[in-house]
Design a protein around this motif. Structure first.
Motif, short mmCIF file in Angstrom:
data_model
loop_
_atom_site.label_atom_id
_atom_site.label_comp_id
_atom_site.label_asym_id
_atom_site.label_seq_id
_atom_site.Cartn_x
_atom_site.Cartn_y
_atom_site.Cartn_z
N LEU A 8 14.70 -50.52 -3.83
CA LEU A 8 14.07 -50.95 -5.09
C LEU A 8 12.90 -51.89 -4.80
CD1 LEU A 8 15.99 -52.09 -8.26
CD2 LEU A 8 14.13 -53.50 -7.37
N TYR A 9 13.13 -52.83 -3.91
CA TYR A 9 12.12 -53.84 -3.59
C TYR A 9 10.87 -53.22 -2.98
CZ TYR A 9 10.25 -58.06 -1.30
OH TYR A 9 9.45 -59.09 -0.86
N GLU A 10 11.05 -52.29 -2.06
CA GLU A 10 9.90 -51.69 -1.39
C GLU A 10 9.06 -50.86 -2.35
OE1 GLU A 10 11.29 -49.59 2.01
OE2 GLU A 10 11.67 -51.40 3.17
N ALA A 11 9.70 -50.03 -3.16
CA ALA A 11 8.95 -49.22 -4.12
C ALA A 11 8.21 -50.10 -5.12
CB ALA A 11 9.90 -48.26 -4.84
N LEU A 12 8.90 -51.12 -5.62
CA LEU A 12 8.28 -52.02 -6.60
C LEU A 12 7.10 -52.76 -5.99
CD1 LEU A 12 10.33 -54.36 -8.95
CD2 LEU A 12 8.32 -55.23 -7.75
N THR A 13 7.25 -53.26 -4.78
CA THR A 13 6.20 -54.07 -4.15
C THR A 13 4.97 -53.24 -3.80
OG1 THR A 13 7.88 -55.56 -3.26
CG2 THR A 13 5.70 -55.67 -2.26
N VAL A 14 5.18 -52.01 -3.37
CA VAL A 14 4.04 -51.13 -3.05
C VAL A 14 3.19 -50.90 -4.29
CG1 VAL A 14 3.41 -48.77 -2.43
CG2 VAL A 14 5.06 -50.02 -1.03
N ILE A 15 3.83 -50.63 -5.42
CA ILE A 15 3.08 -50.41 -6.66
C ILE A 15 2.46 -51.72 -7.14
CG2 ILE A 15 3.29 -49.67 -9.06
CD1 ILE A 15 5.46 -47.76 -8.21
N PHE A 16 3.13 -52.85 -6.91
CA PHE A 16 2.57 -54.15 -7.24
C PHE A 16 1.27 -54.38 -6.47
CE2 PHE A 16 2.35 -58.52 -5.46
CZ PHE A 16 1.97 -59.21 -6.60
N ILE A 17 1.26 -54.06 -5.19
CA ILE A 17 0.05 -54.21 -4.37
C ILE A 17 -1.06 -53.29 -4.89
CG2 ILE A 17 -0.90 -53.81 -2.07
CD1 ILE A 17 1.75 -54.80 -0.92
N ALA A 18 -0.72 -52.06 -5.25
CA ALA A 18 -1.71 -51.14 -5.79
C ALA A 18 -2.30 -51.69 -7.09
CB ALA A 18 -1.07 -49.77 -6.04
N GLN A 19 -1.47 -52.27 -7.95
CA GLN A 19 -1.96 -52.83 -9.21
C GLN A 19 -2.91 -53.99 -8.97
OE1 GLN A 19 1.63 -53.88 -11.28
NE2 GLN A 19 2.11 -51.77 -11.91
N ARG A 20 -2.65 -54.80 -7.95
CA ARG A 20 -3.51 -55.95 -7.66
C ARG A 20 -4.93 -55.52 -7.34
NH1 ARG A 20 -2.78 -59.30 -3.45
NH2 ARG A 20 -3.45 -61.11 -4.64
N HIS A 21 -5.07 -54.31 -6.80
CA HIS A 21 -6.40 -53.82 -6.42
C HIS A 21 -6.91 -52.75 -7.37
CE1 HIS A 21 -6.47 -55.97 -2.55
NE2 HIS A 21 -5.17 -55.75 -2.53
N GLY A 22 -6.27 -52.61 -8.53
CA GLY A 22 -6.74 -51.67 -9.54
C GLY A 22 -6.54 -50.21 -9.18
N VAL A 23 -5.63 -49.91 -8.27
CA VAL A 23 -5.37 -48.52 -7.86
C VAL A 23 -4.24 -47.95 -8.73
CG1 VAL A 23 -4.63 -47.01 -5.98
CG2 VAL A 23 -6.09 -49.01 -5.50
N THR A 24 -4.51 -46.82 -9.35
CA THR A 24 -3.51 -46.13 -10.15
C THR A 24 -2.94 -44.97 -9.34
OG1 THR A 24 -4.66 -46.72 -12.20
CG2 THR A 24 -3.04 -44.93 -12.31
N LEU A 25 -1.66 -44.98 -9.10
CA LEU A 25 -1.02 -43.93 -8.32
C LEU A 25 -0.82 -42.68 -9.16
CD1 LEU A 25 1.71 -45.93 -6.35
CD2 LEU A 25 -0.63 -45.40 -5.66
N THR A 26 -1.08 -41.54 -8.55
CA THR A 26 -0.85 -40.26 -9.22
C THR A 26 0.65 -39.95 -9.23
OG1 THR A 26 -1.09 -38.99 -7.18
CG2 THR A 26 -3.10 -39.46 -8.45
N ALA A 52 1.96 -37.40 -7.82
CA ALA A 52 2.31 -36.99 -6.46
C ALA A 52 2.53 -38.21 -5.58
CB ALA A 52 1.21 -36.11 -5.87
N GLN A 53 1.67 -39.23 -5.71
CA GLN A 53 1.84 -40.44 -4.91
C GLN A 53 3.11 -41.20 -5.31
OE1 GLN A 53 -2.14 -42.06 -5.79
NE2 GLN A 53 -2.52 -42.14 -3.58
N THR A 54 3.42 -41.19 -6.60
CA THR A 54 4.66 -41.84 -7.05
C THR A 54 5.88 -41.13 -6.47
OG1 THR A 54 3.58 -42.48 -9.13
CG2 THR A 54 5.99 -42.55 -9.07
N PHE A 55 5.82 -39.80 -6.39
CA PHE A 55 6.92 -39.05 -5.78
C PHE A 55 7.04 -39.40 -4.30
CE2 PHE A 55 8.38 -35.26 -3.45
CZ PHE A 55 9.65 -35.13 -4.01
N VAL A 56 5.91 -39.57 -3.63
CA VAL A 56 5.93 -39.97 -2.22
C VAL A 56 6.57 -41.35 -2.08
CG1 VAL A 56 4.49 -40.59 -0.24
CG2 VAL A 56 3.97 -38.53 -1.55
N VAL A 57 6.29 -42.25 -3.03
CA VAL A 57 6.91 -43.57 -3.00
C VAL A 57 8.43 -43.45 -3.11
CG1 VAL A 57 7.16 -45.75 -4.26
CG2 VAL A 57 4.89 -44.79 -3.89
#
Length: 508
Positions: free
Chosen positions: A392-410, A412-417
């Motif tokens: 849970l922590y790893e998936a949440l933190t990776v998306i948190f880092i993406a949000q900090r830089h304005g990156v929106t995951l597709t 497909a990328q969410t499935f990879v997460v």
């Protein structure tokens, strides 16, 4: 208020030995955790109290009930809770006065020695427990396959659910949009070292294959030395399976099995001696961890919403998903289970390690009446691969880092997460902050390795969040072994009874 009515045997105070060695010992351990030793006498006192004695009598009754409840708790648990409290206060005091690195190191020295001694025994305990568990299951082939299917199915379900919860919570609260970018904090060099020691050009498939390859080491001694737990687990499962197949035919194999059982008992006894020092070790570790943190208040304010998001996600997994799964499967209240494993949760928070907590979890399971062969297979495997909180922590933190830089995951990328987060949790060593290293694998898999330095921001509060997710990891193991044991007994698969019947047939 009177505690749960449980009939006590006459030899309650006289019974000793290792908990879980017999059904009587199992019920004995639960009584020790949940009920006061003088339960019957307290019941008589309450019953003989005068009616209408007024508010003062009610206060006295409440005090007696509280004291009885405290006397019924495990003394080690109470001292460990005291150690957590004192360690937190000492750590905050040292942090406020900006204690020197020498003083902080001296504060953490007893804890490091205690934790290292526990780690010294964890790998032999894990390997011997799995060998004993697999060989015991092999003696009853009717249940062996079912235990494996139930265990692996449960681990996959809860880990995947944890990843999905992390993704949903972080996308709802979006903490990355409220956190400034580019902050590295005082632990930036640590995160840089983690990033520099990793390869940044691996795709998702290569990352997954790299984890799977760890399960098949070329040298078992090297795997043990490098703490490649997956490799040790593979060897132990294979060894135990072959031993169970040949034990009925070869006298030498039976002698080896008896020797390994004796070794497991000796290692368990050594672990019990080390665990008696848990309060001191936990106090030292927590005090040093908080004292060595950066400006706790300032950093917490900078990423307060991120902390709330992680705590909320872990809380949903620990207080909603796992208890509901247990209740739906066993049709029992989860409160008794959680109270029975309270020593494990406190130890997990103090040691920050699922592996270091394994001996306590095994002891709690056997006190609760879980079959030895089930506990010795499910729990060591769970301490290695069932990392609900870490996933849970790893998936949440990776998306948190993406949000900090304005990156929106597709999508497909969410499935990879989801996939890599689950696999990374399986591959994470059951040691403090191992999730920070495997998190880089998830970042690489979704093409965010250029933001690996953001892990420095996570490191500033990881000393606290890592302890919470370790508690969730241990809770997932505890619920899993309880569910597997319940389903086996519900279907009439009492492994000990089957082994006794088989031995009687063999003797004839």
């Amino acid at each position: 208020m009177e505690p749960l009515e449980i009939e006590e045997g006459p030899s309650r105070r006289d019974q000793g030995g290792v908990a879980g060695s017999s059904p009587g010992a199992s019920s004995e351990g639960i009584d020790d955790l949940l009920l006061p030793h003088g339960h019957g006498h307290h019941h008589h006192d309450h019953g003989s109290a005068p009616i209408g004695s007024g508010l003062g009598s009610q206060d006295l009754t409440r005090r007696k009930g509280f004291c009885s409840c405290m006397r019924g708790m495990d003394p080690t648990l109470l001292w460990t809770l005291f150690g957590v409290l004192v360690g937190t206060l000492v750590g905050i005091g040292l942090n406020v006065v900006k204690a020197s690195s020498t003083l902080v190191s001296l504060t953490g020295f007893p804890g490091r020695c205690w934790l290292n001694t526990l780690k010294l025994l964890v790998l032999p305990l894990l390997s011997l427990s799995i060998v004993q568990g697999v060989s015991s299951l092999g003696e009853n082939k009717r249940a062996a396959g079912r235990v494996c299917r139930l265990t692996l199915g449960y681990y996959f379900l809860t880990t995947t659910t944890a990843v999905l919860i992390g993704i949903v919570v972080v996308n709802l609260l979006r903490p990355g949009q409220h956190s400034g970018s580019g902050e590295e904090g005082c632990h930036g060099h640590g995160a840089a070292n983690i990033a520099n020691n990793s390869q940044h050009d691996q795709d998702a498939l290569e990352s997954i294959l790299r984890i799977l390859e760890q399960a098949f080491p070329g040298n078992i001694v090297d795997a043990a030395a490098r703490m490649n737990v997956l490799g040790v687990v593979t060897f132990s499962v294979f060894f135990g399976a072959v031993m169970s197949q040949t034990a009925s035919e070869d006298e030498g194999t039976r002698r080896v099995a008896a020797l390994l059982d004796a070794l497991l008992k000796l290692v368990t006894r050594m672990v019990e001696h080390v665990l008696s020092l848990t309060p001191v070790g936990v106090l030292s570790l927590i005090a040093a961890s908080i004292a060595d943190a950066c400006d706790v208040g300032a950093m917490a304010q900078a990423i307060a919403l991120y902390i709330v998001t992680v705590v909320l996600g872990l809380g949903i997994q620990a207080l909603v998903v796992l208890p509901c799964l247990y209740s739906a499967t066993t049709r029992s209240t989860p409160m008794a289970l959680l109270r029975a494993y309270a020593p494990s949760f406190v130890t997990a928070f103090g040691t920050d390690s699922s592996s270091a907590t394994l001996p306590v979890t095994l002891r709690c399971a056997k006190r609760q009446g879980v079959q030895d062969s089930v506990a010795n297979f499910v729990l060591p495997l769970g301490a290695t691969v069932n990392m609900n909180g870490t996933a849970l922590y790893e998936a949440l933190t990776v998306i948190f880092i993406a949000q900090r830089h304005g990156v929106t995951l597709t999508m497909a990328q969410t499935f990879v997460v989801v996939v890599t987060g689950t696999m990374a949790a399986v591959g994470a060593a059951a040691i403090p902050s191992a999730g920070l290293v495997t998190m880089l694998m998830v970042l690489q898999a979704v093409g965010l390795s250029q933001f690996a330095s953001d892990i420095a921001l996570v490191v500033t509060v990881d000393w606290f969040l890592d302890r919470l997710r370790t508690v969730v990891n241990v809770e997932g193991d505890a619920v899993g072994v309880a569910i597997v044991d319940h389903l086996l007994k519900e279907d009439g698969e009492d492994l000990q009874q089957h082994r006794d019947e088989d031995r009687r047939v063999d003797s004839l």
